[in-house]
Design an enzyme around this catalytic site. Structure first.
Site, PDB file in Angstrom:
ATOM      1  N   ARG A 181      -9.184   1.565   9.147  1.00 20.82           N
ATOM      2  CA  ARG A 181      -8.827   0.275   9.291  1.00 20.82           C
ATOM      3  C   ARG A 181     -10.160  -0.456   9.828  1.00 20.82           C
ATOM      4  NH1 ARG A 181      -3.220   0.520   9.188  1.00 20.82           N
ATOM      5  NH2 ARG A 181      -1.865  -1.511   9.384  1.00 20.82           N
TER       6      ARG A 181
ATOM      7  N   LYS B 178       0.811  -1.284   0.073  1.00 22.42           N
ATOM      8  CA  LYS B 178      -0.037  -0.192  -0.139  1.00 22.42           C
ATOM      9  C   LYS B 178       0.852   1.328   0.144  1.00 22.42           C
ATOM     10  CE  LYS B 178      -1.950  -1.118   3.872  1.00 22.42           C
ATOM     11  NZ  LYS B 178      -1.231  -2.552   4.232  1.00 22.42           N
TER      12      LYS B 178
ATOM     13  N   ARG C 119      11.543  -5.942   4.402  1.00 20.61           N
ATOM     14  CA  ARG C 119      11.260  -4.528   4.180  1.00 20.61           C
ATOM     15  C   ARG C 119      12.338  -3.731   5.176  1.00 20.61           C
ATOM     16  NH1 ARG C 119       5.441  -2.248   5.176  1.00 20.61           N
ATOM     17  NH2 ARG C 119       5.554  -3.478   7.101  1.00 20.61           N
TER      18      ARG C 119
ATOM     19  N   ARG D 281      11.701  -2.248  11.145  1.00 21.99           N
ATOM     20  CA  ARG D 281      10.806  -2.160  12.128  1.00 21.99           C
ATOM     21  C   ARG D 281      10.566  -3.162  13.039  1.00 21.99           C
ATOM     22  NH1 ARG D 281       5.456  -0.336   8.168  1.00 21.99           N
ATOM     23  NH2 ARG D 281       4.505  -1.359  10.072  1.00 21.99           N
TER      24      ARG D 281
ATOM     25  N   ARG E 174      -0.481  -9.033  13.626  1.00 21.21           N
ATOM     26  CA  ARG E 174      -0.981  -8.041  12.693  1.00 21.21           C
ATOM     27  C   ARG E 174      -1.834  -8.555  11.717  1.00 21.21           C
ATOM     28  NH1 ARG E 174       4.327  -5.241  10.996  1.00 21.21           N
ATOM     29  NH2 ARG E 174       3.045  -4.497   9.373  1.00 21.21           N
TER      30      ARG E 174
HETATM   31  P1  ADP Z   1       2.539  -1.930   3.206  1.00 19.07           P
HETATM   32  O1  ADP Z   1       2.441  -0.173   3.055  1.00 19.07           O
HETATM   33  O2  ADP Z   1       1.193  -2.382   2.461  1.00 19.07           O
HETATM   34  O3  ADP Z   1       2.917  -2.334   4.448  1.00 19.07           O
HETATM   35  P2  ADP Z   1       4.844  -1.594   1.710  1.00 19.07           P
HETATM   36  O4  ADP Z   1       4.919  -0.608   0.577  1.00 19.07           O
HETATM   37  O5  ADP Z   1       5.791  -1.114   2.834  1.00 19.07           O
HETATM   38  O6  ADP Z   1       3.555  -2.348   2.393  1.00 19.07           O
HETATM   39  O7  ADP Z   1       5.639  -2.757   1.159  1.00 19.07           O
HETATM   40  C1  ADP Z   1       6.339  -3.963   1.923  1.00 19.07           C
HETATM   41  C2  ADP Z   1       7.350  -4.482   1.420  1.00 19.07           C
HETATM   42  O8  ADP Z   1       7.315  -5.100   0.025  1.00 19.07           O
HETATM   43  C3  ADP Z   1       8.515  -3.312   1.065  1.00 19.07           C
HETATM   44  O9  ADP Z   1       9.968  -3.797   1.264  1.00 19.07           O
HETATM   45  C4  ADP Z   1       8.583  -3.022  -0.433  1.00 19.07           C
HETATM   46  O10 ADP Z   1       9.650  -2.889  -1.026  1.00 19.07           O
HETATM   47  C5  ADP Z   1       7.992  -4.453  -0.695  1.00 19.07           C
HETATM   48  N1  ADP Z   1       7.089  -4.404  -2.303  1.00 19.07           N
HETATM   49  C6  ADP Z   1       5.862  -3.569  -2.415  1.00 19.07           C
HETATM   50  N2  ADP Z   1       5.255  -3.748  -3.478  1.00 19.07           N
HETATM   51  C7  ADP Z   1       6.061  -4.880  -3.886  1.00 19.07           C
HETATM   52  C8  ADP Z   1       5.608  -5.510  -5.108  1.00 19.07           C
HETATM   53  N3  ADP Z   1       4.571  -5.477  -6.138  1.00 19.07           N
HETATM   54  N4  ADP Z   1       6.767  -6.900  -5.379  1.00 19.07           N
HETATM   55  C9  ADP Z   1       7.810  -6.846  -4.630  1.00 19.07           C
HETATM   56  N5  ADP Z   1       7.781  -6.133  -3.228  1.00 19.07           N
HETATM   57  C10 ADP Z   1       7.038  -5.137  -3.048  1.00 19.07           C
HETATM   58  P1  ADP Z   2       1.348  -1.935   7.741  1.00 22.55           P
HETATM   59  O1  ADP Z   2       2.720  -2.157   6.881  1.00 22.55           O
HETATM   60  O2  ADP Z   2       0.768  -3.061   8.523  1.00 22.55           O
HETATM   61  O3  ADP Z   2       0.374  -1.818   6.771  1.00 22.55           O
HETATM   62  P2  ADP Z   2       1.233   0.623   8.853  1.00 22.55           P
HETATM   63  O4  ADP Z   2       2.285   1.289   8.907  1.00 22.55           O
HETATM   64  O5  ADP Z   2      -0.055   1.125   8.291  1.00 22.55           O
HETATM   65  O6  ADP Z   2       1.339  -1.050   8.833  1.00 22.55           O
HETATM   66  O7  ADP Z   2       0.753   0.568  10.497  1.00 22.55           O
HETATM   67  C1  ADP Z   2       1.627   0.101  11.629  1.00 22.55           C
HETATM   68  C2  ADP Z   2       0.935  -0.005  12.803  1.00 22.55           C
HETATM   69  O8  ADP Z   2       0.306   1.414  13.162  1.00 22.55           O
HETATM   70  C3  ADP Z   2      -0.250  -0.935  12.996  1.00 22.55           C
HETATM   71  O9  ADP Z   2       0.195  -2.030  13.131  1.00 22.55           O
HETATM   72  C4  ADP Z   2      -1.115  -0.184  14.225  1.00 22.55           C
HETATM   73  O10 ADP Z   2      -0.497  -0.666  15.280  1.00 22.55           O
HETATM   74  C5  ADP Z   2      -0.794   1.197  13.735  1.00 22.55           C
HETATM   75  N1  ADP Z   2      -1.941   1.761  12.831  1.00 22.55           N
HETATM   76  C6  ADP Z   2      -1.742   2.342  11.714  1.00 22.55           C
HETATM   77  N2  ADP Z   2      -2.762   2.758  11.186  1.00 22.55           N
HETATM   78  C7  ADP Z   2      -3.995   2.693  12.236  1.00 22.55           C
HETATM   79  C8  ADP Z   2      -5.200   2.847  12.329  1.00 22.55           C
HETATM   80  N3  ADP Z   2      -5.801   3.361  11.114  1.00 22.55           N
HETATM   81  N4  ADP Z   2      -5.754   2.411  13.369  1.00 22.55           N
HETATM   82  C9  ADP Z   2      -5.163   1.765  14.335  1.00 22.55           C
HETATM   83  N5  ADP Z   2      -4.007   1.735  14.375  1.00 22.55           N
HETATM   84  C10 ADP Z   2      -3.210   1.960  13.215  1.00 22.55           C
END
Ligand code: ADP
Ligand code: ADP
Length: 216
Positions: free
Chosen positions: A90, A15, A129, A162, A173
């Site tokens: 969420r 995302k 990541r 992280r 999660r």
């Molecule tokens: P989210 O915000 O949903 O938690 P991230 O954008 O942080 O996900 O992506 C999670 C990990 O996967 C990161 O290390 C990113 O570089 C990698 N990643 C994201 N999209 C892709 C993809 N389409 N193919 C392979 N790796 C990806």
């Molecule tokens: P992900 O890579 O899982 O998509 P995020 O970076 O979006 O992770 O979120 C990391 C953490 O921050 C979540 O596991 C949660 O603890 C908190 N968090 C993020 N967004 C929200 C939300 N909308 N409501 C509650 N907690 C949140």
């Protein structure tokens, strides 16, 4: 009417990666609730200290704290034309709160891309990541490696893993996602705004599909 895009999908599906690409391409604001929490933790604010106790355990931060933080962010001028929301809402409670807030700001949720991938794919993405300290840019040790190990290509800051990306917390999660966020998928499906995107493809292909889906 300002249009807001809500990105849904499991932890680690991509995302944040996609939101950044879309925000840069379309010149709209990117609001990531996770990034906002991590910024507050880094700056040792009261909100950050409170949120950290939930984040480190893999649980959701309580709705009132989260909604308050997003309200403040939405009130800034760069959100007047709209924004991409990544990680918020969420829960269905947060979605209802969002609608109320957007009505105040003369906006609405236009489309909800739902990025999906099998659990094994998201676990593999999370385990590799690396996140940058300064601006939260993300890399992956295999799929998107930085030019220089441990250093962000974009701003030169240090890359770190992280704490909530450790495998035990990731399991929690994913469970939290299934219990608390899947109901939101159904909520948006019923509203007719949900568009499913196959996230188990290259970053470029997901990005193409996403651009076509949002049509902005
Ligand atoms: P989210 O915000 O949903 O938690 P991230 O954008 O942080 O996900 O992506 C999670 C990990 O996967 C990161 O290390 C990113 O570089 C990698 N990643 C994201 N999209 C892709 C993809 N389409 N193919 C392979 N790796 C990806
Ligand atoms: P992900 O890579 O899982 O998509 P995020 O970076 O979006 O992770 O979120 C990391 C953490 O921050 C979540 O596991 C949660 O603890 C908190 N968090 C993020 N967004 C929200 C939300 N909308 N409501 C509650 N907690 C949140």
């Amino acid at each position: 009417m300002a249009t807001f895009i809500v990105l849904l999908g499991p932890p680690g599906v991509g995302k944040g990666t996609q939101a950044r690409i879309l925000a840069d391409a379309k010149k709209i604001a990117h609001i990531s609730s996770g990034d906002l929490f991590r910024e507050n933790i880094k700056n040792q604010t009261e909100l950050g200290k409170h949120a950290r106790s939930f984040i480190d355990k893999g649980e959701l931060v309580p709705d009132d704290v989260t909604i308050g933080m997003i309200r403040e962010r939405l009130s800034r001028p760069d959100c007047i034309p709209g924004a991409i929301l990544d990680g918020f809402p969420r829960t269905p409670v947060q979605a209802v709160a969002l609608e109320k807030m957007l009505a105040e700001f003369n906006g609405e949720v236009s489309v909800v891309p739902y990025i999906t991938a099998p659990e094994s794919v998201v676990v593999g993405r999370i385990s590799g990541r690396w996140t940058c300290r300064l601006n939260g840019h993300v890399f992956h040790h295999m799929f998107n490696p930085p030019i220089k190990a441990g250093i962000c290509d974009i701003d030169g800051s240090e890359l770190y893993q992280r704490k909530d990306d450790e495998v035990e917390t990731v399991t929690i999660r994913i469970r939290v996602y299934l219990e608390q966020t899947i109901p939101l998928v159904e909520y948006y499906r019923k509203s007719g705004k949900l568009i499913e995107i196959n996230g188990a493809q290259s970053v470029e292909q997901v990005s193409k599909d996403l651009c076509a889906a949002v049509n902005i």
